[in-house]
Enzyme design. Structure first.
Site, short mmCIF file in Angstrom:
data_model
loop_
_atom_site.label_atom_id
_atom_site.label_comp_id
_atom_site.label_asym_id
_atom_site.label_seq_id
_atom_site.Cartn_x
_atom_site.Cartn_y
_atom_site.Cartn_z
N ASP A 74 0.84 -1.20 0.00
CA ASP A 74 0.00 0.00 0.00
C ASP A 74 0.88 1.25 0.00
OD1 ASP A 74 -2.31 -1.51 0.19
OD2 ASP A 74 -2.68 -1.09 2.30
N ARG B 262 -1.23 -0.96 -8.47
CA ARG B 262 -2.59 -0.56 -8.12
C ARG B 262 -2.64 0.96 -8.23
NH1 ARG B 262 -3.77 -1.12 -2.12
NH2 ARG B 262 -4.30 -3.29 -2.52
N LYS C 88 -6.77 7.08 -6.23
CA LYS C 88 -6.68 8.54 -6.18
C LYS C 88 -5.72 9.00 -5.09
CE LYS C 88 -11.35 9.77 -7.67
NZ LYS C 88 -12.68 10.24 -7.20
N THR D 279 -10.92 2.05 -7.56
CA THR D 279 -11.77 3.24 -7.48
C THR D 279 -13.23 2.82 -7.37
OG1 THR D 279 -12.40 5.32 -8.55
CG2 THR D 279 -11.96 3.46 -10.02
N HIS D 280 -14.05 3.72 -6.78
CA HIS D 280 -15.51 3.55 -6.79
C HIS D 280 -16.16 4.66 -7.59
CE1 HIS D 280 -13.67 2.53 -2.87
NE2 HIS D 280 -14.21 1.36 -3.13
N ARG E 14 -10.92 7.21 8.25
CA ARG E 14 -10.67 7.62 6.86
C ARG E 14 -11.84 7.23 5.96
NH1 ARG E 14 -5.29 5.91 7.86
NH2 ARG E 14 -5.45 4.05 6.59
C1 LIG Z 1 -8.71 -1.47 -3.26
C2 LIG Z 1 -8.28 -0.09 -2.83
C3 LIG Z 1 -7.03 0.08 -2.28
C4 LIG Z 1 -6.61 1.35 -1.91
N1 LIG Z 1 -5.32 1.54 -1.47
C5 LIG Z 1 -4.89 2.79 -1.20
C6 LIG Z 1 -3.53 3.04 -0.86
O1 LIG Z 1 -2.69 2.14 -0.80
N2 LIG Z 1 -3.16 4.33 -0.59
C7 LIG Z 1 -4.07 5.36 -0.65
O2 LIG Z 1 -3.67 6.51 -0.43
N3 LIG Z 1 -5.36 5.15 -0.97
C8 LIG Z 1 -5.79 3.89 -1.23
N4 LIG Z 1 -7.10 3.70 -1.57
C9 LIG Z 1 -8.09 4.78 -1.37
C10 LIG Z 1 -8.20 5.65 -2.58
O3 LIG Z 1 -7.03 6.41 -2.74
C11 LIG Z 1 -9.39 6.63 -2.45
O4 LIG Z 1 -9.25 7.43 -1.33
C12 LIG Z 1 -10.73 5.95 -2.31
O5 LIG Z 1 -10.82 4.82 -3.13
C13 LIG Z 1 -11.84 6.94 -2.73
O6 LIG Z 1 -11.65 7.37 -4.05
P1 LIG Z 1 -12.57 6.87 -5.25
O7 LIG Z 1 -11.72 6.74 -6.44
O8 LIG Z 1 -13.29 5.65 -4.83
O9 LIG Z 1 -13.53 8.09 -5.52
P2 LIG Z 1 -14.59 8.87 -4.60
O10 LIG Z 1 -14.95 10.05 -5.40
O11 LIG Z 1 -14.08 9.09 -3.23
O12 LIG Z 1 -15.80 7.88 -4.50
C14 LIG Z 1 -16.69 7.66 -5.57
C15 LIG Z 1 -18.03 7.28 -5.00
O13 LIG Z 1 -17.91 6.05 -4.24
C16 LIG Z 1 -18.73 6.11 -3.09
N5 LIG Z 1 -17.88 6.02 -1.90
C17 LIG Z 1 -16.57 6.25 -1.81
N6 LIG Z 1 -16.12 6.02 -0.57
C18 LIG Z 1 -17.20 5.65 0.15
C19 LIG Z 1 -17.39 5.25 1.51
N7 LIG Z 1 -16.38 5.21 2.37
N8 LIG Z 1 -18.62 4.91 1.93
C20 LIG Z 1 -19.66 4.94 1.06
N9 LIG Z 1 -19.55 5.30 -0.24
C21 LIG Z 1 -18.33 5.65 -0.69
C22 LIG Z 1 -19.49 7.38 -3.17
O14 LIG Z 1 -20.71 7.16 -3.88
C23 LIG Z 1 -18.59 8.28 -3.99
O15 LIG Z 1 -19.26 9.31 -4.62
C24 LIG Z 1 -7.50 2.45 -2.01
C25 LIG Z 1 -8.77 2.26 -2.57
C26 LIG Z 1 -9.16 1.02 -3.00
C27 LIG Z 1 -10.51 0.87 -3.63
#
Ligand SMILES: Cc1cc2nc3c(=O)[nH]c(=O)nc-3n(C[C@H](O)[C@H](O)[C@H](O)COP(=O)(O)OP(=O)(O)OC[C@H]3O[C@@H](n4cnc5c(N)ncnc54)[C@H](O)[C@@H]3O)c2cc1C
Length: 300
Positions: A125, A175, A178, A217-218, A279
């Site tokens: 990570d 991986r 964002k 990403t979501h 977080r």
């Molecule tokens: C498998 C995985 C591994 C990751 N590893 C790292 C890492 O090593 N280092 C790091 O800095 N970050 C890591 N992240 C976190 C990542 O950087 C983002 O902060 C996180 O994924 C939110 O960004 P997003 O692209 O999903 O977009 P967002 O714009 O945050 O989310 C898109 C949509 O998803 C939904 N959503 C998002 N989060 C939530 C929640 N908690 N509860 C409910 N709905 C939600 C909402 O509908 C939102 O509008 C990881 C994420 C994933 C999926």
């Protein structure tokens, strides 16, 4: 983010830990290894892959780091024993990165070599920007010894395009996410659209270099943008996987699987769940509502 959510984010540290625990339980498999393995088995039953993370970061003693290492090795052993379809994710600060790099490398060596013997894979990570150089360095030491290790790059960092170009040349398994840490504008892009654009730029570089990518990403803009790119560049299904966090957008996850994409769920577990949960709560658009419900026992 609406006003109420902003207020709850600012006051999270005053909210009782039990309330945070209740609201955040959807993001955590549980406190024990059997909890995590049960969750992985359930996900595998839904055709999702998993990556298990033993919660814990920023430890302060060598004993704590050694315990983290044993916990990760135990996870790998349990995955192998139960024949589950899961790999392992680790945070280097939990293995002593901020104490002594050589000690951290020694811990990682035990973990990655265990995974290698079991034909499994370890993902490192990425933590906040003060760790980026050291994390990349430890990754490269591991990669020079083993093939079953990959890294994470955060699209919000200004430096990431340079890092991605170097890693792409090394055919790294990346991986792409964002980035979750609250970074200053000197090091990170701060606007949503700018981060999305950079994410897609970096994804293209990785795909064009033939790297295996975890599209973590979501965000629909990125999920759909990646889908378009996969078609445009004719990327085969064994060259990428979508990745999502446990408890986030379960329906979207099922949809992607039904469409035939490989999908991996990040499954954190352990006693040290507080920092991770906070977080996740900060990212949840409905967080304020959930916190209030939990505080006042509504719908419990
Ligand atoms: C498998 C995985 C591994 C990751 N590893 C790292 C890492 O090593 N280092 C790091 O800095 N970050 C890591 N992240 C976190 C990542 O950087 C983002 O902060 C996180 O994924 C939110 O960004 P997003 O692209 O999903 O977009 P967002 O714009 O945050 O989310 C898109 C949509 O998803 C939904 N959503 C998002 N989060 C939530 C929640 N908690 N509860 C409910 N709905 C939600 C909402 O509908 C939102 O509008 C990881 C994420 C994933 C999926």
């Amino acid at each position: 983010m609406n006003l109420l959510n902003t207020l709850v984010v600012k006051t999270l540290r005053y909210i009782p830990k039990s309330v945070i625990g209740a609201v955040a339980s959807r993001y955590i498999a549980g406190e024990t290894l059997p909890d995590a393995m049960n969750k992985v088995r359930q996900l595998n039953g839904e055709n999702a892959l998993a990556t298990v993370d033993v919660l814990g970061e920023d430890i302060f003693t060598q004993d704590q780091a050694t315990e983290s290492k044993y916990n990760s090795v135990e996870v790998l052993n349990a995955i192998a024993k139960l024949s589950l379809n899961s790999n392992l994710s680790v945070k280097l600060t939990s293995l002593g990165l901020k104490m002594e790099k050589q000690f951290c490398i020694g811990n990682m060596d035990e973990i990655v070599s265990t995974a290698k013997r079991q034909n499994n894979f370890v993902r490192i990570d990425m933590e906040d920007h003060t760790c980026t150089d050291d994390t990349l360095e430890v990754y490269r030491v591991m990669r020079s010894r083993y093939s079953n290790v990959g890294i994470v790059i955060q699209a919000y960092l200004h430096r990431s395009e340079g890092d991605i170009r170097a890693l792409a040349a090394e055919r790294t398994n990346v991986r792409l996410c964002k980035g979750i840490y609250n970074e200053p504008p000197q090091v990170a892009i701060k606007d949503r659209v700018g981060i999305q654009q950079n994410y897609l730029t970096l994804l293209r570089i990785l795909f064009e270099a033939g790297c295996y990518v975890g599209i973590a990403t979501h965000d629909d803009v990125l999920i759909d943008g990646a889908k378009k790119m996969i078609v445009e560049l004719n990327i085969s299904k064994d060259k990428y996987e979508y990745q999502m966090l446990l408890g986030v957008r379960d329906e979207k996850r099922k949809q992607l699987i039904a469409e035939g994409h490989r999908l991996r769920v990040y499954v954190p577990f352990g006693r040290d769940w507080y920092g991770y949960s906070v977080r996740r709560l900060k990212e949840n658009p409905q967080m304020a509502g959930h916190v209030f419900k939990a505080m006042f026992g509504i719908g419990q």
